[in-house]
Design a protein around this motif. Structure first.
Motif, PDB file in Angstrom:
ATOM      1  N   LEU A 112      -1.128  -5.980   1.646  1.00  0.00           N
ATOM      2  CA  LEU A 112      -0.065  -6.052   0.652  1.00  0.00           C
ATOM      3  C   LEU A 112       1.233  -6.599   1.234  1.00  0.00           C
ATOM      4  O   LEU A 112       1.949  -7.356   0.594  1.00  0.00           O
ATOM      5  CB  LEU A 112       0.191  -4.674   0.043  1.00  0.00           C
ATOM      6  CG  LEU A 112      -0.773  -4.205  -1.042  1.00  0.00           C
ATOM      7  CD1 LEU A 112      -0.443  -2.793  -1.472  1.00  0.00           C
ATOM      8  CD2 LEU A 112      -0.725  -5.144  -2.237  1.00  0.00           C
ATOM      9  N   THR A 113       1.567  -6.162   2.438  1.00  0.00           N
ATOM     10  CA  THR A 113       2.812  -6.567   3.067  1.00  0.00           C
ATOM     11  C   THR A 113       2.523  -6.964   4.510  1.00  0.00           C
ATOM     12  O   THR A 113       1.399  -6.847   4.996  1.00  0.00           O
ATOM     13  CB  THR A 113       3.857  -5.422   3.067  1.00  0.00           C
ATOM     14  OG1 THR A 113       3.484  -4.426   4.026  1.00  0.00           O
ATOM     15  CG2 THR A 113       3.960  -4.782   1.695  1.00  0.00           C
TER      16      THR A 113
ATOM     17  N   ALA B 143       0.565  -1.451  -4.918  1.00  0.00           N
ATOM     18  CA  ALA B 143       0.351  -2.870  -5.189  1.00  0.00           C
ATOM     19  C   ALA B 143       1.180  -3.337  -6.376  1.00  0.00           C
ATOM     20  O   ALA B 143       1.726  -4.439  -6.374  1.00  0.00           O
ATOM     21  CB  ALA B 143      -1.129  -3.140  -5.441  1.00  0.00           C
ATOM     22  N   HIS B 144       1.292  -2.494  -7.408  1.00  0.00           N
ATOM     23  CA  HIS B 144       2.072  -2.875  -8.576  1.00  0.00           C
ATOM     24  C   HIS B 144       3.541  -3.059  -8.233  1.00  0.00           C
ATOM     25  O   HIS B 144       4.256  -3.843  -8.877  1.00  0.00           O
ATOM     26  CB  HIS B 144       1.922  -1.822  -9.668  1.00  0.00           C
ATOM     27  CG  HIS B 144       0.586  -1.846 -10.335  1.00  0.00           C
ATOM     28  ND1 HIS B 144       0.215  -0.930 -11.295  1.00  0.00           N
ATOM     29  CD2 HIS B 144      -0.469  -2.684 -10.184  1.00  0.00           C
ATOM     30  CE1 HIS B 144      -1.012  -1.200 -11.708  1.00  0.00           C
ATOM     31  NE2 HIS B 144      -1.448  -2.254 -11.041  1.00  0.00           N
TER      32      HIS B 144
ATOM     33  N   VAL C 181       4.630  -4.050  -5.066  1.00  0.00           N
ATOM     34  CA  VAL C 181       4.764  -5.196  -4.166  1.00  0.00           C
ATOM     35  C   VAL C 181       4.334  -6.497  -4.831  1.00  0.00           C
ATOM     36  O   VAL C 181       5.002  -7.529  -4.714  1.00  0.00           O
ATOM     37  CB  VAL C 181       3.947  -4.956  -2.884  1.00  0.00           C
ATOM     38  CG1 VAL C 181       4.065  -6.145  -1.936  1.00  0.00           C
ATOM     39  CG2 VAL C 181       4.426  -3.685  -2.177  1.00  0.00           C
ATOM     40  N   ARG C 182       3.195  -6.473  -5.533  1.00  0.00           N
ATOM     41  CA  ARG C 182       2.656  -7.675  -6.182  1.00  0.00           C
ATOM     42  C   ARG C 182       2.233  -7.335  -7.608  1.00  0.00           C
ATOM     43  O   ARG C 182       1.046  -7.142  -7.892  1.00  0.00           O
ATOM     44  CB  ARG C 182       1.460  -8.209  -5.400  1.00  0.00           C
ATOM     45  CG  ARG C 182       1.802  -8.641  -3.974  1.00  0.00           C
ATOM     46  CD  ARG C 182       0.576  -9.170  -3.272  1.00  0.00           C
ATOM     47  NE  ARG C 182       0.845  -9.506  -1.879  1.00  0.00           N
ATOM     48  CZ  ARG C 182      -0.090  -9.897  -1.018  1.00  0.00           C
ATOM     49  NH1 ARG C 182      -1.336 -10.014  -1.419  1.00  0.00           N
ATOM     50  NH2 ARG C 182       0.236 -10.181   0.227  1.00  0.00           N
TER      51      ARG C 182
ATOM     52  N   GLU D 236       1.756  -8.952 -10.210  1.00  0.00           N
ATOM     53  CA  GLU D 236       0.878  -9.866 -10.949  1.00  0.00           C
ATOM     54  C   GLU D 236      -0.576  -9.775 -10.508  1.00  0.00           C
ATOM     55  O   GLU D 236      -1.438 -10.430 -11.078  1.00  0.00           O
ATOM     56  CB  GLU D 236       1.374 -11.316 -10.768  1.00  0.00           C
ATOM     57  CG  GLU D 236       1.039 -11.954  -9.420  1.00  0.00           C
ATOM     58  CD  GLU D 236       1.839 -11.393  -8.245  1.00  0.00           C
ATOM     59  OE1 GLU D 236       1.517 -11.724  -7.093  1.00  0.00           O
ATOM     60  OE2 GLU D 236       2.785 -10.630  -8.493  1.00  0.00           O
ATOM     61  N   GLN D 237      -0.886  -8.950  -9.529  1.00  0.00           N
ATOM     62  CA  GLN D 237      -2.246  -8.913  -8.984  1.00  0.00           C
ATOM     63  C   GLN D 237      -3.027  -7.695  -9.467  1.00  0.00           C
ATOM     64  O   GLN D 237      -2.505  -6.585  -9.470  1.00  0.00           O
ATOM     65  CB  GLN D 237      -2.187  -8.902  -7.450  1.00  0.00           C
ATOM     66  CG  GLN D 237      -3.559  -8.929  -6.784  1.00  0.00           C
ATOM     67  CD  GLN D 237      -3.458  -9.147  -5.286  1.00  0.00           C
ATOM     68  OE1 GLN D 237      -2.499  -9.718  -4.800  1.00  0.00           O
ATOM     69  NE2 GLN D 237      -4.446  -8.696  -4.564  1.00  0.00           N
TER      70      GLN D 237
END
Length: 302
Positions: A129-130, A198-199, A201-202, A204-205
């Motif tokens: 994720l990071t 995840a929501h 950090v990213r 759209e994924q």
């Protein structure tokens, strides 16, 4: 520490993305091999001396300290190892970055495959994720050594092979050590933490945690093989009217609809929330299309 969703935290001191600890009685073992026994011994030796310094300062049990159950609490790094010839989904347990060197040089052992079945996807997602290293809490069991109590037929005090199973404290006390045990949350809790993180950090994924099969559009599989031979690939999910279609580039591979047990209801809802497009992971597996989605729990009306 900076709190992230559902107890995933960034440890400011180490810079690691930390998974909250589960209960010690449910801790997971780690597979050690002959070539990692000495590095593991050196890791525990260093951590023990640091822990004793913590105890002399009167600090409470925490990573880097000893508790009343003679457990040495440590922090380890979890590193996906796609270069592993036996299992490309393997996850290495390594000493934290503060010990110096690369994560491969700090490698201590591997998580067991049986634990990767439920935890592996979430851990691999968190690790990518990071750019921060992924860490978790662990402990090593210690037992004070007394030379007169050991059976010489089973244990040679001066044998180098047996020596890698013990460490020495600052006061000269020697301890027999066990392998590391990871204090991980229950798999359901870890998956929710990974999705929530995840929501953030990213957004759209769609995180690839749970896999479900979906039927190919006519001719889609053959057309896909002309574009890629990879068994795993990234796809785009697009909401179109009441369905979500799965695309590889401009090639429509499959159509997701509500119903069929509600497997894709949450995915469809999530894609619409993200503004009609999102990304996800897919696999070509034994002639079928396997789509990895975050949650397959059916949405109950009302």
């Amino acid at each position: 520490m900076d709190a992230m969703p559902q107890s995933i935290v960034v440890d400011r001191a180490s810079g690691m993305l930390m998974i909250p600890a589960g209960k010690p009685k449910f801790a997971l073992g780690v597979g050690l091999w002959d070539d990692t026994l000495k590095p593991f011994n050196a890791f525990v030796q260093r951590e023990l001396l640091d822990a004793e310094r913590q105890m002399r300062k009167g600090l409470p049990p925490a990573p880097g300290t000893l508790d009343g159950e003679r457990r040495l609490h440590v922090t380890v790094q979890l590193v996906p190892r796609p270069d592993n010839d036996y299992n490309p989904h393997a996850i290495s347990v390594a000493a934290p970055p503060s010990h110096g060197g690369t994560d491969i040089e700090r490698h201590l052992g591997y998580m067991y495959d049986r634990n990767l079945v439920s935890l592996g996807a979430a851990l691999r997602s968190l690790a990518t994720l990071t750019e921060r290293p992924l860490g978790c809490r662990a402990f090593v069991g210690l037992a004070p050594c007394h030379r007169d109590e050991w059976d010489e037929d089973e244990y040679d005090w001066d044998d180098p092979e047996d020596a890698v199973h013990r460490v020495q404290g600052a006061e000269g006390t020697e301890y027999r050590i066990d392998g590391p045990r990871l204090m991980m949350p229950w798999w359901e809790d870890l998956q929710k933490m990974a999705v929530d993180c995840a929501h953030t950090v990213r957004p759209e994924q769609i995180l690839g945690l749970i896999g479900h099969w979906t039927s190919w559009e006519p001719g889609a599989r053959e057309a896909l093989l002309q574009r890629t031979q990879d068994e795993e690939f990234i796809v785009t999910l697009r909401a179109e009217q009441q369905v979500v279609r799965v695309y590889y580039q401009d090639l429509c591979l499959s159509t997701l609809e509500t119903g069929y047990g509600g497997y894709f209801d949450r995915t469809i809802q999530r894609v619409k929330e993200l503004g009609v497009t999102a990304t996800a992971q897919a696999e070509e597996h034994q002639g079928a299309l396997k789509l990895l989605v975050e949650d397959s729990t059916p949405i109950i009306a009302g």
